[in-house]
Design a protein around this motif. Structure first.
Motif, mmCIF file in Angstrom:
data_model
loop_
_atom_site.group_PDB
_atom_site.id
_atom_site.type_symbol
_atom_site.label_atom_id
_atom_site.label_comp_id
_atom_site.label_asym_id
_atom_site.label_seq_id
_atom_site.Cartn_x
_atom_site.Cartn_y
_atom_site.Cartn_z
ATOM 1 N N ILE A 1 0.727 -1.251 0.166
ATOM 2 C CA ILE A 1 -0.048 0.220 -0.120
ATOM 3 C C ILE A 1 0.869 1.309 -0.007
ATOM 4 C CG2 ILE A 1 -1.706 1.467 1.493
ATOM 5 C CD1 ILE A 1 -2.829 -1.236 2.268
ATOM 6 N N HIS A 2 0.504 2.225 -0.909
ATOM 7 C CA HIS A 2 1.236 3.457 -0.839
ATOM 8 C C HIS A 2 0.146 4.315 -0.776
ATOM 9 C CE1 HIS A 2 4.641 1.773 -2.992
ATOM 10 N NE2 HIS A 2 3.689 0.878 -3.545
ATOM 11 N N SER A 3 0.571 5.937 -0.569
ATOM 12 C CA SER A 3 -0.480 6.832 -0.797
ATOM 13 C C SER A 3 0.128 7.890 -1.365
ATOM 14 C CB SER A 3 -0.792 7.318 0.849
ATOM 15 O OG SER A 3 -1.511 8.318 1.156
ATOM 16 N N GLN B 1 4.974 13.339 -1.994
ATOM 17 C CA GLN B 1 5.681 12.154 -1.804
ATOM 18 C C GLN B 1 4.626 11.039 -1.299
ATOM 19 O OE1 GLN B 1 7.804 14.156 1.563
ATOM 20 N NE2 GLN B 1 7.436 12.109 2.598
ATOM 21 N N CYS B 2 5.096 9.797 -1.295
ATOM 22 C CA CYS B 2 4.217 8.912 -0.694
ATOM 23 C C CYS B 2 4.095 9.181 0.727
ATOM 24 C CB CYS B 2 4.988 7.411 -0.909
ATOM 25 S SG CYS B 2 4.141 5.885 -0.220
ATOM 26 N N ALA B 3 2.550 8.909 1.279
ATOM 27 C CA ALA B 3 2.458 9.092 2.462
ATOM 28 C C ALA B 3 1.868 7.942 3.281
ATOM 29 C CB ALA B 3 1.402 10.216 2.680
ATOM 30 N N GLU B 4 2.419 6.565 2.763
ATOM 31 C CA GLU B 4 2.122 5.447 3.800
ATOM 32 C C GLU B 4 3.260 4.473 3.569
ATOM 33 O OE1 GLU B 4 -1.440 4.437 4.587
ATOM 34 O OE2 GLU B 4 -0.334 2.723 5.258
ATOM 35 N N PHE B 5 3.605 4.212 4.783
ATOM 36 C CA PHE B 5 5.075 3.261 4.747
ATOM 37 C C PHE B 5 4.865 2.030 4.040
ATOM 38 C CE2 PHE B 5 7.749 -0.096 6.371
ATOM 39 C CZ PHE B 5 8.796 0.598 6.390
ATOM 40 N N CYS B 6 5.713 1.970 2.921
ATOM 41 C CA CYS B 6 5.623 1.001 1.987
ATOM 42 C C CYS B 6 6.854 0.236 1.705
ATOM 43 C CB CYS B 6 5.317 1.598 0.603
ATOM 44 S SG CYS B 6 6.469 2.891 0.269
ATOM 45 N N GLY B 7 7.887 0.144 2.758
ATOM 46 C CA GLY B 7 9.030 -0.402 2.621
ATOM 47 C C GLY B 7 10.360 0.437 2.753
ATOM 48 N N LYS C 1 12.018 7.957 0.245
ATOM 49 C CA LYS C 1 12.397 8.401 -1.117
ATOM 50 C C LYS C 1 11.569 7.842 -2.145
ATOM 51 C CE LYS C 1 17.197 8.834 0.140
ATOM 52 N NZ LYS C 1 18.758 8.411 -0.086
ATOM 53 N N MET C 2 10.296 8.034 -1.968
ATOM 54 C CA MET C 2 9.279 7.921 -3.052
ATOM 55 C C MET C 2 8.655 9.054 -3.347
ATOM 56 S SD MET C 2 6.576 4.918 -3.141
ATOM 57 C CE MET C 2 5.509 4.772 -4.575
ATOM 58 N N LYS C 3 9.403 10.075 -3.910
ATOM 59 C CA LYS C 3 8.763 11.534 -4.116
ATOM 60 C C LYS C 3 8.320 11.573 -5.251
ATOM 61 C CE LYS C 3 12.637 12.739 -2.381
ATOM 62 N NZ LYS C 3 14.098 13.373 -1.946
#
Ligand code: CUA
Length: 368
Positions: free
Chosen positions: A192-194, A227-233, A238-240
């Motif tokens: 899951i990402h956000s 940026q991604c707002a859900e912990f995804c690993g 660094k998921m901008k």
């Protein structure tokens, strides 16, 4: 001793307060740059002040009572003891219920308004969350490429939109099925990402196996950061992502260019890089095209970012928007060993030679 603790706490509070003072913050929900972000802000401001009033009244009462009836040296007095006060209890039950009822009306109205179907003429983009970068596909009929099997225009890391026009996003995590027949490439990486562009809209979860939606709009041309707002690993931080909003003229030019394959470079080094990219690497090391697409060539992999217009001026960053595409040293470091610069990256180390790296960088930077 107690004074020292109070001073320390005060300094920590001051430091935290000052840390929030960034005049040019790029991810500021309070700097609404479009109608959807504005709706959220319009709700946030009155709710914030109501919550502040409640906080001050409740905490103020507690502090007042603590000070007034504190234990004093040499004074042994007990305040008058009371038990139960029906009128008071009814009052402090009804008052919060009334406050919540008042807050509920605009809250629900805003939720409904933001969940409305897209207006006519909205641009449709599907958003895919990967570990750890964002992919975008422009699924409208007039956004198909002119080469190959006329697949939708596809970008990575940077989403380009027309300013002043509503964009309807369909979001899914890689590995999950997506409306429009675009499936995620690898179910193993389904997390899951956000998706969050604070200046343009609220957050929306990106969940494997289902499609969520959100409306965004930028009123003016510009670059909006998110940026991604859900912990995804491991590399969640660094998921901008960047959203580039273009004026109508620039948008038309961008779309026209995206529909075409990238122009083939005549620069010898870039041609050598193209050769390295499109053919299996020597010694059975693998091949770039197993994961990447470059429109108009044999490269049609979908596991990694689409690189067709890698060097387009709007495509300012790569690999989760951690590095700028114009940064040759960063590109070289990435190709040398992706995991050395971004631990956990799904791109393997192909043990490329310095010559291969230089040629590949020249090729990538020629993909306008
Ligand atoms: Cu994707 Cu956090």
């Amino acid at each position: 001793m107690r004074k020292k603790v109070l001073w320390a706490l005060g300094l920590v509070a001051l430091a935290l307060g000052l840390a929030s003072c960034a005049p040019h913050a790029t991810q500021d929900t309070l700097k609404a740059e479009g109608p959807y972000a504005q709706q959220i802000k319009t709700l946030f401001v009155p709710v914030f002040w109501i919550a502040t009033a409640v906080f001050v009244l409740v905490e103020g009462g507690i502090v007042f009572i603590c000070v007034k009836w504190r234990h004093r040296k040499g004074v042994n007095r007990t305040p008058p003891q009371t038990h139960g006060n029906t009128r008071l209890e009814i009052a402090w039950t009804i008052a919060p219920a009334l406050i919540l009822a008042v807050v509920m009306v605009p809250t629900i109205a805003t939720i409904w308004s933001l969940a409305k179907p897209p207006p006519a003429g909205a641009l449709n983009i599907t958003v895919q969350g990967h570990q750890w970068w964002w992919g975008f596909q422009y699924t409208d009929a007039d956004m198909k490429t002119t080469y190959g099997t006329n697949t939708p225009i596809t970008t990575a890391d940077v989403m380009v939109i027309p300013a002043g026009r509503t964009v309807y996003l369909s979001l899914a995590s890689a590995g999950g099925a997506l409306n429009g027949g675009v499936a995620g490439p690898n179910p193993d990486f389904a997390v899951i990402h956000s998706f969050w562009i604070p200046e343009l809209a609220g957050k929306q979860d990106v969940v494997p196996g289902r499609t969520n939606h959100i409306l965004i709009q930028a009123d003016n041309p510009g670059t909006y950061y998110g940026q991604c707002a859900e912990f995804c690993g491991l590399q969640h931080g660094k998921m901008k992502v960047r959203v580039v909003a273009l004026s109508p003229t620039d948008w038309s030019a961008w779309v026209a260019n995206q529909k075409l394959p990238s122009a083939t470079s005549t620069d010898p080094l870039a041609v050598q890089g193209m050769d390295t990219f499109l053919n299996p690497l020597s010694g059975g090391r693998g091949s770039c095209i197993a994961c990447h697409s470059i429109g108009g060539t044999a490269a049609a992999g979908t596991a990694g970012p689409n690189l067709t217009h890698f060097a387009d001026p709007t495509h300012s960053c790569f690999a989760g928007c951690d590095w700028n595409t114009s940064d040759t040293a960063a590109l070289q470091a990435w190709l040398r060993d992706p995991n050395a610069v971004k631990l956990g990256s799904k791109m393997p180390n192909y043990h490329l030679s310095p010559d291969e790296i230089n040629a590949l960088v020249a090729y990538l930077q020629s993909l306008k």
